[in-house]
Design an enzyme around this catalytic site. Structure first.
Site, PDB file in Angstrom:
ATOM      1  N   ASP A  94       0.861  -1.180   0.000  1.00  0.00           N
ATOM      2  CA  ASP A  94       0.000   0.000   0.000  1.00  0.00           C
ATOM      3  C   ASP A  94       0.901   1.235   0.000  1.00  0.00           C
ATOM      4  O   ASP A  94       1.361   1.663  -1.051  1.00  0.00           O
ATOM      5  CB  ASP A  94      -0.908  -0.093   1.229  1.00  0.00           C
ATOM      6  CG  ASP A  94      -1.919   1.030   1.339  1.00  0.00           C
ATOM      7  OD1 ASP A  94      -2.247   1.634   0.305  1.00  0.00           O
ATOM      8  OD2 ASP A  94      -2.396   1.311   2.452  1.00  0.00           O
ATOM      9  N   LYS A 124      -1.172  -1.477  -4.611  1.00  0.00           N
ATOM     10  CA  LYS A 124      -2.014  -0.278  -4.654  1.00  0.00           C
ATOM     11  C   LYS A 124      -1.114   0.901  -5.011  1.00  0.00           C
ATOM     12  O   LYS A 124      -0.727   1.680  -4.155  1.00  0.00           O
ATOM     13  CB  LYS A 124      -2.623  -0.073  -3.267  1.00  0.00           C
ATOM     14  CG  LYS A 124      -4.097   0.220  -3.259  1.00  0.00           C
ATOM     15  CD  LYS A 124      -4.531   0.665  -1.888  1.00  0.00           C
ATOM     16  CE  LYS A 124      -5.205  -0.421  -1.080  1.00  0.00           C
ATOM     17  NZ  LYS A 124      -5.624   0.066   0.248  1.00  0.00           N
ATOM     18  N   PHE A 180      -9.897   0.378  -0.108  1.00  0.00           N
ATOM     19  CA  PHE A 180      -9.559  -0.565   0.958  1.00  0.00           C
ATOM     20  C   PHE A 180     -10.255  -1.889   0.671  1.00  0.00           C
ATOM     21  O   PHE A 180     -11.480  -1.963   0.629  1.00  0.00           O
ATOM     22  CB  PHE A 180      -9.947  -0.026   2.335  1.00  0.00           C
ATOM     23  CG  PHE A 180      -9.297  -0.811   3.438  1.00  0.00           C
ATOM     24  CD1 PHE A 180      -8.006  -0.501   3.863  1.00  0.00           C
ATOM     25  CD2 PHE A 180      -9.949  -1.889   4.029  1.00  0.00           C
ATOM     26  CE1 PHE A 180      -7.388  -1.245   4.861  1.00  0.00           C
ATOM     27  CE2 PHE A 180      -9.334  -2.638   5.021  1.00  0.00           C
ATOM     28  CZ  PHE A 180      -8.061  -2.313   5.440  1.00  0.00           C
ATOM     29  N   ASP A 205      -7.890  -8.356   5.785  1.00  0.00           N
ATOM     30  CA  ASP A 205      -8.952  -8.135   6.755  1.00  0.00           C
ATOM     31  C   ASP A 205      -9.331  -6.670   6.881  1.00  0.00           C
ATOM     32  O   ASP A 205      -8.596  -5.773   6.490  1.00  0.00           O
ATOM     33  CB  ASP A 205      -8.485  -8.597   8.141  1.00  0.00           C
ATOM     34  CG  ASP A 205      -7.469  -7.633   8.746  1.00  0.00           C
ATOM     35  OD1 ASP A 205      -6.435  -7.382   8.101  1.00  0.00           O
ATOM     36  OD2 ASP A 205      -7.726  -7.090   9.838  1.00  0.00           O
ATOM     37  N   ARG A 248     -11.196 -12.232   6.297  1.00  0.00           N
ATOM     38  CA  ARG A 248     -10.051 -12.931   5.700  1.00  0.00           C
ATOM     39  C   ARG A 248     -10.506 -14.175   4.943  1.00  0.00           C
ATOM     40  O   ARG A 248      -9.856 -14.619   4.005  1.00  0.00           O
ATOM     41  CB  ARG A 248      -9.055 -13.365   6.787  1.00  0.00           C
ATOM     42  CG  ARG A 248      -8.378 -12.218   7.506  1.00  0.00           C
ATOM     43  CD  ARG A 248      -7.193 -12.742   8.316  1.00  0.00           C
ATOM     44  NE  ARG A 248      -6.755 -11.795   9.333  1.00  0.00           N
ATOM     45  CZ  ARG A 248      -5.917 -10.783   9.114  1.00  0.00           C
ATOM     46  NH1 ARG A 248      -5.432 -10.585   7.904  1.00  0.00           N
ATOM     47  NH2 ARG A 248      -5.571  -9.983  10.086  1.00  0.00           N
TER      48      ARG A 248
HETATM   49  P1  IMP Z   1       1.789  -0.482   3.802  1.00  0.00           P
HETATM   50  O1  IMP Z   1       2.855  -0.474   4.860  1.00  0.00           O
HETATM   51  O2  IMP Z   1       1.004   0.792   3.809  1.00  0.00           O
HETATM   52  O3  IMP Z   1       2.314  -0.813   2.432  1.00  0.00           O
HETATM   53  O4  IMP Z   1       0.725  -1.543   4.227  1.00  0.00           O
HETATM   54  C1  IMP Z   1       1.017  -2.855   4.245  1.00  0.00           C
HETATM   55  C2  IMP Z   1       0.037  -3.655   5.053  1.00  0.00           C
HETATM   56  O5  IMP Z   1      -1.166  -2.946   5.373  1.00  0.00           O
HETATM   57  C3  IMP Z   1      -0.407  -4.850   4.248  1.00  0.00           C
HETATM   58  O6  IMP Z   1       0.471  -5.918   4.446  1.00  0.00           O
HETATM   59  C4  IMP Z   1      -1.785  -5.110   4.782  1.00  0.00           C
HETATM   60  O7  IMP Z   1      -1.707  -5.955   5.910  1.00  0.00           O
HETATM   61  C5  IMP Z   1      -2.298  -3.755   5.201  1.00  0.00           C
HETATM   62  N1  IMP Z   1      -3.171  -3.172   4.148  1.00  0.00           N
HETATM   63  C6  IMP Z   1      -2.871  -2.187   3.286  1.00  0.00           C
HETATM   64  N2  IMP Z   1      -3.889  -1.911   2.458  1.00  0.00           N
HETATM   65  C7  IMP Z   1      -4.875  -2.776   2.795  1.00  0.00           C
HETATM   66  C8  IMP Z   1      -6.199  -3.014   2.270  1.00  0.00           C
HETATM   67  O8  IMP Z   1      -6.701  -2.399   1.307  1.00  0.00           O
HETATM   68  N3  IMP Z   1      -6.895  -3.997   2.899  1.00  0.00           N
HETATM   69  C9  IMP Z   1      -6.407  -4.731   3.948  1.00  0.00           C
HETATM   70  N4  IMP Z   1      -5.185  -4.542   4.446  1.00  0.00           N
HETATM   71  C10 IMP Z   1      -4.416  -3.576   3.881  1.00  0.00           C
END
Ligand code: IMP
Ligand code: MG
Length: 180
Positions: free
Chosen positions: A104, A132, A153, A160, A166
């Site tokens: 993300d 994303k 999201f 989840d 999940r």
């Molecule tokens: P980041 O550090 O922002 O890249 O987020 C990574 C983690 O956030 C992922 O491994 C997911 O566990 C959670 N995450 C990010 N976006 C989503 C989403 O759209 N749905 C569910 N979990 C998310």
């Protein structure tokens, strides 16, 4: 009211997930031939993706898990990554492939890469089911990517919202009132 009543839109149906997961399993099998890679699943989100994909990996490999946290109960990353569970194994000289559900902001994966790089693996690559792109705050090279998705999201197939959904077998967006 069942879980599926909360679904607003299916982004990736089950059949598309399964065929992409099979392709990724085959790609990893040929790229890592003779290298016995260590697949590092990031808990909890990656557990289904890793398990399904593993069934299509046809070379010797090992599996380990790490747990990280950057989210509270909401849909926004706190930006602070914590390691809740570290690897059981040492990775020096190993070919390591990190497997996560979604990239993300990239903060989690950036932190994981820095952390694991410092342990001298022979190689370190990233596999993520979902990407994303528009949300990225840290540049992360994704070596194996399942699908690009828009800035929504999503839940299902391991992902989840507040610990739920999940077990939904496809990737979907929930109705706005569910996110609150
Ligand atoms: P980041 O550090 O922002 O890249 O987020 C990574 C983690 O956030 C992922 O491994 C997911 O566990 C959670 N995450 C990010 N976006 C989503 C989403 O759209 N749905 C569910 N979990 C998310
Ligand atoms: Mg995660």
């Amino acid at each position: 009211m069942g879980l599926l009543d909360d679904v607003d839109e299916i982004l990736i149906p089950e059949s598309a997930l399964q065929s992409r997961v099979r392709e990724l399993g085959h790609a990893i099998s040929s790229d890592y031939e003779g290298k016995e890679p260590l697949l590092v699943g990031i808990l909890t989100g990656a557990f289904l993706f890793l398990a399904d994909r593993l069934r299509h990996v046809t070379i010797p490999c090992q599996v380990d898990f790490m747990a990280t946290s950057s989210y509270g109960v909401g849909t926004e990353s706190s930006g602070i990554v914590r390691i809740l569970k570290d690897l059981d194994q040492t990775i020096e000289g190993r070919h390591v492939l990190i497997v996560d559900d979604i990239i993300d902001t990239g903060l989690t994966m950036d932190y994981m890469l820095e952390t694991l790089k410092a342990r001298y693996p022979a190689s370190l690559r990233v596999c993520a089911l979902l990407d994303k792109v528009p949300r990225r705050r840290r540049e992360v090279r994704i070596d194996y990517r399942g699908f690009e998705i828009p800035d929504k999201f999503v839940v299902g197939y391991g992902l989840d919202f507040a610990g739920r959904y999940r077990n939904v077998p496809f990737v979907c967006v929930l109705k706005p009132q569910v996110y609150g």
